[in-house]
Design a protein around this motif. Structure first.
Motif, PDB file in Angstrom:
ATOM      1  N   ILE A 247       0.838  -1.208   0.000  1.00 37.51           N
ATOM      2  CA  ILE A 247       0.000   0.000   0.000  1.00 37.51           C
ATOM      3  C   ILE A 247       0.868   1.251   0.000  1.00 37.51           C
ATOM      4  CG2 ILE A 247      -1.755   1.285   1.277  1.00 37.51           C
ATOM      5  CD1 ILE A 247      -2.737  -1.354   2.412  1.00 37.51           C
ATOM      6  N   ALA A 248       1.905   1.275   0.838  1.00 40.35           N
ATOM      7  CA  ALA A 248       2.800   2.432   0.892  1.00 40.35           C
ATOM      8  C   ALA A 248       3.497   2.653  -0.447  1.00 40.35           C
ATOM      9  CB  ALA A 248       3.824   2.240   2.014  1.00 40.35           C
ATOM     10  N   TYR A 249       3.896   1.560  -1.083  1.00 37.93           N
ATOM     11  CA  TYR A 249       4.527   1.681  -2.409  1.00 37.93           C
ATOM     12  C   TYR A 249       3.535   2.252  -3.427  1.00 37.93           C
ATOM     13  CZ  TYR A 249       6.002   0.037  -7.014  1.00 37.93           C
ATOM     14  OH  TYR A 249       6.314  -0.040  -8.341  1.00 37.93           O
ATOM     15  N   ASN A 250       2.282   1.775  -3.409  1.00 38.81           N
ATOM     16  CA  ASN A 250       1.273   2.258  -4.352  1.00 38.81           C
ATOM     17  C   ASN A 250       0.970   3.733  -4.148  1.00 38.81           C
ATOM     18  OD1 ASN A 250       0.995  -0.121  -5.719  1.00 38.81           O
ATOM     19  ND2 ASN A 250      -0.962  -0.693  -4.824  1.00 38.81           N
ATOM     20  N   ILE A 251       0.854   4.146  -2.891  1.00 39.28           N
ATOM     21  CA  ILE A 251       0.521   5.552  -2.612  1.00 39.28           C
ATOM     22  C   ILE A 251       1.605   6.482  -3.156  1.00 39.28           C
ATOM     23  CG2 ILE A 251       0.248   7.238  -0.758  1.00 39.28           C
ATOM     24  CD1 ILE A 251      -1.123   5.071   0.871  1.00 39.28           C
ATOM     25  N   GLU A 252       2.858   6.113  -2.948  1.00 37.52           N
ATOM     26  CA  GLU A 252       3.953   6.943  -3.457  1.00 37.52           C
ATOM     27  C   GLU A 252       3.969   6.965  -4.984  1.00 37.52           C
ATOM     28  OE1 GLU A 252       8.810   7.445  -2.900  1.00 37.52           O
ATOM     29  OE2 GLU A 252       7.720   5.836  -1.879  1.00 37.52           O
ATOM     30  N   LEU A 253       3.702   5.812  -5.601  1.00 33.27           N
ATOM     31  CA  LEU A 253       3.680   5.745  -7.061  1.00 33.27           C
ATOM     32  C   LEU A 253       2.521   6.551  -7.630  1.00 33.27           C
ATOM     33  CD1 LEU A 253       4.867   4.445  -9.646  1.00 33.27           C
ATOM     34  CD2 LEU A 253       3.258   2.558  -9.288  1.00 33.27           C
ATOM     35  N   ILE A 254       1.351   6.468  -6.999  1.00 27.32           N
ATOM     36  CA  ILE A 254       0.185   7.216  -7.474  1.00 27.32           C
ATOM     37  C   ILE A 254       0.407   8.722  -7.358  1.00 27.32           C
ATOM     38  CG2 ILE A 254      -2.239   7.715  -6.966  1.00 27.32           C
ATOM     39  CD1 ILE A 254      -2.541   4.758  -6.208  1.00 27.32           C
ATOM     40  N   SER A 255       0.953   9.159  -6.239  1.00 23.82           N
ATOM     41  CA  SER A 255       1.198  10.594  -6.061  1.00 23.82           C
ATOM     42  C   SER A 255       2.181  11.115  -7.103  1.00 23.82           C
ATOM     43  CB  SER A 255       1.731  10.859  -4.647  1.00 23.82           C
ATOM     44  OG  SER A 255       2.979  10.212  -4.442  1.00 23.82           O
ATOM     45  N   ARG A 256       3.203  10.321  -7.417  1.00 21.96           N
ATOM     46  CA  ARG A 256       4.177  10.750  -8.433  1.00 21.96           C
ATOM     47  C   ARG A 256       3.548  10.775  -9.817  1.00 21.96           C
ATOM     48  NH1 ARG A 256       7.837   7.594  -6.990  1.00 21.96           N
ATOM     49  NH2 ARG A 256       7.544   5.867  -8.448  1.00 21.96           N
ATOM     50  N   LYS A 259       1.242  13.866 -10.128  1.00 21.46           N
ATOM     51  CA  LYS A 259       2.029  15.089 -10.289  1.00 21.46           C
ATOM     52  C   LYS A 259       2.531  15.235 -11.722  1.00 21.46           C
ATOM     53  CE  LYS A 259       3.623  15.378  -5.494  1.00 21.46           C
ATOM     54  NZ  LYS A 259       4.802  15.271  -4.585  1.00 21.46           N
ATOM     55  N   ILE A 260       2.942  14.117 -12.314  1.00 23.59           N
ATOM     56  CA  ILE A 260       3.422  14.163 -13.702  1.00 23.59           C
ATOM     57  C   ILE A 260       2.285  14.533 -14.653  1.00 23.59           C
ATOM     58  CG2 ILE A 260       4.358  12.766 -15.588  1.00 23.59           C
ATOM     59  CD1 ILE A 260       5.937  11.212 -13.500  1.00 23.59           C
ATOM     60  N   ARG A 261       1.103  13.970 -14.425  1.00 24.16           N
ATOM     61  CA  ARG A 261      -0.046  14.283 -15.278  1.00 24.16           C
ATOM     62  C   ARG A 261      -0.445  15.736 -15.158  1.00 24.16           C
ATOM     63  NH1 ARG A 261      -4.110   9.034 -14.468  1.00 24.16           N
ATOM     64  NH2 ARG A 261      -2.734   7.488 -15.476  1.00 24.16           N
ATOM     65  N   LEU A 262      -0.424  16.255 -13.938  1.00 25.02           N
ATOM     66  CA  LEU A 262      -0.765  17.667 -13.751  1.00 25.02           C
ATOM     67  C   LEU A 262       0.247  18.570 -14.420  1.00 25.02           C
ATOM     68  CD1 LEU A 262      -1.870  17.690  -9.986  1.00 25.02           C
ATOM     69  CD2 LEU A 262      -3.339  17.890 -11.993  1.00 25.02           C
ATOM     70  N   TYR A 263       1.522  18.205 -14.355  1.00 22.88           N
ATOM     71  CA  TYR A 263       2.559  19.012 -15.008  1.00 22.88           C
ATOM     72  C   TYR A 263       2.386  19.011 -16.531  1.00 22.88           C
ATOM     73  CZ  TYR A 263       7.186  20.464 -16.603  1.00 22.88           C
ATOM     74  OH  TYR A 263       8.215  21.095 -17.231  1.00 22.88           O
ATOM     75  N   ILE A 264       2.060  17.831 -17.104  1.00 20.10           N
ATOM     76  CA  ILE A 264       1.864  17.751 -18.543  1.00 20.10           C
ATOM     77  C   ILE A 264       0.643  18.560 -18.968  1.00 20.10           C
ATOM     78  CG2 ILE A 264       1.307  16.173 -20.425  1.00 20.10           C
ATOM     79  CD1 ILE A 264       2.940  14.035 -19.002  1.00 20.10           C
ATOM     80  N   ASN A 265      -0.432  18.497 -18.174  1.00 18.75           N
ATOM     81  CA  ASN A 265      -1.631  19.259 -18.513  1.00 18.75           C
ATOM     82  C   ASN A 265      -1.388  20.754 -18.428  1.00 18.75           C
ATOM     83  OD1 ASN A 265      -3.087  16.888 -18.915  1.00 18.75           O
ATOM     84  ND2 ASN A 265      -3.781  16.810 -16.788  1.00 18.75           N
TER      85      ASN A 265
END
Length: 267
Positions: A247-256, A259-265
């Motif tokens: 779960i901790a690994y997924n949360i960090e991956l999802i947040s990253r 952030k990348i999607r928001l930057y591209i948009n």
């Protein structure tokens, strides 16, 4: 006062920091974590320990599966693989006295991970000597509506595993297991007697199967960042701790990823 949601968050945050319960509570007090959680004070470390003992492992497994919805993943090509988290703390004598059985010196963990985003879609954990093949169908069954293709190595070579995927319109690629013959080396002949075996050998795509190696990077990332061991004493708590690492690994991956999607948009 705290609720299971806050305690579950603290349990995941503890695994991310990879520290003991006592030290984790001290770190939270230093960082003023109670203001972010809207509580008066951080719970005592024994409260977190008791929470881990009473909560069911299936709750954390559901949280792992729920991570897929945050990224809206559909028609996923996923890989299945197993790994182990070493048990550094428990005594085999203690385990036998408490649970009445002797556990392995590691906690067996099976992942179903997305090849594209490397997100863990499902997880199963064991402390016994059960075969990995038995967990293939439960891993796939709980996410069959979102899967389009499943990749696995020879350890999951089974007629039932392939037939379940074919019956649910899921493409599956598992290498055909070879059997030694006297004076002939390795031969596929006894394998191809069944119609399912013939179909498996015919439909197997080596080029697609090569992408199964991507799940090895998921195993490596978890162990390098969150530790390749569990410190709990009881077998059930060891399995919960391994699930919380996912779960901790997924949360960090999802947040990253977000952030990348928001930057591209924004660009």
């Amino acid at each position: 006062m705290y609720g299971n949601i806050r305690l579950a968050f603290l349990a995941c945050y503890k695994e991310k920091l990879n520290v003991s319960y006592r030290r984790f509570v001290g770190i939270c007090n230093e960082n003023n974590m109670q203001r972010m959680l809207c509580i008066k004070r951080i719970p005592h470390f024994t409260t977190l320990q008791k929470f881990m003992q009473r909560i069911e492992k299936t709750v954390f497994e559901k949280l792992v599966r729920a991570c897929r919805k945050l990224l809206d993943l559909k028609d996923v090509t996923a890989s299945v693989d197993g790994t182990g988290f070493s048990n550094t703390n428990p005594s085999h004598y203690y385990m036998k006295r408490v649970d009445g059985k002797t556990a392995k010196n590691y906690t067996k963990t099976l992942f179903l991970a997305d090849n594209k985003t490397k997100l863990i879609l499902n997880i199963k954990t064991h402390s016994d000597h059960a075969s990995e093949t038995l967990d293939f169908i439960p891993l796939v069954k709980e996410l069959k509506s979102a899967l389009s293709c499943v990749l696995a190595d020879k350890a999951y070579d089974s007629k039932n595993n392939r037939r379940y995927c074919w019956d649910n319109n899921i493409e599956v690629h598992i290498p055909v297991r070879e059997w030694p013959q006297q004076g002939q080396g390795y031969c596929l002949k006894p394998f191809l007697k069944s119609k399912y075996r013939k179909k498996a050998a015919k439909l197997f795509d080596k080029q697609k199967y090569n992408y199964r190696a991507l799940i090895e990077s998921v195993n490596s990332a978890i162990k390098r960042t969150l530790g390749g061991y569990v410190c709990s004493k009881r077998a059930d708590n060891q399995q919960k701790q391994a699930t919380i690492k996912a779960i901790a690994y997924n949360i960090e991956l999802i947040s990253r990823t977000i952030k990348i999607r928001l930057y591209i948009n924004c660009q």
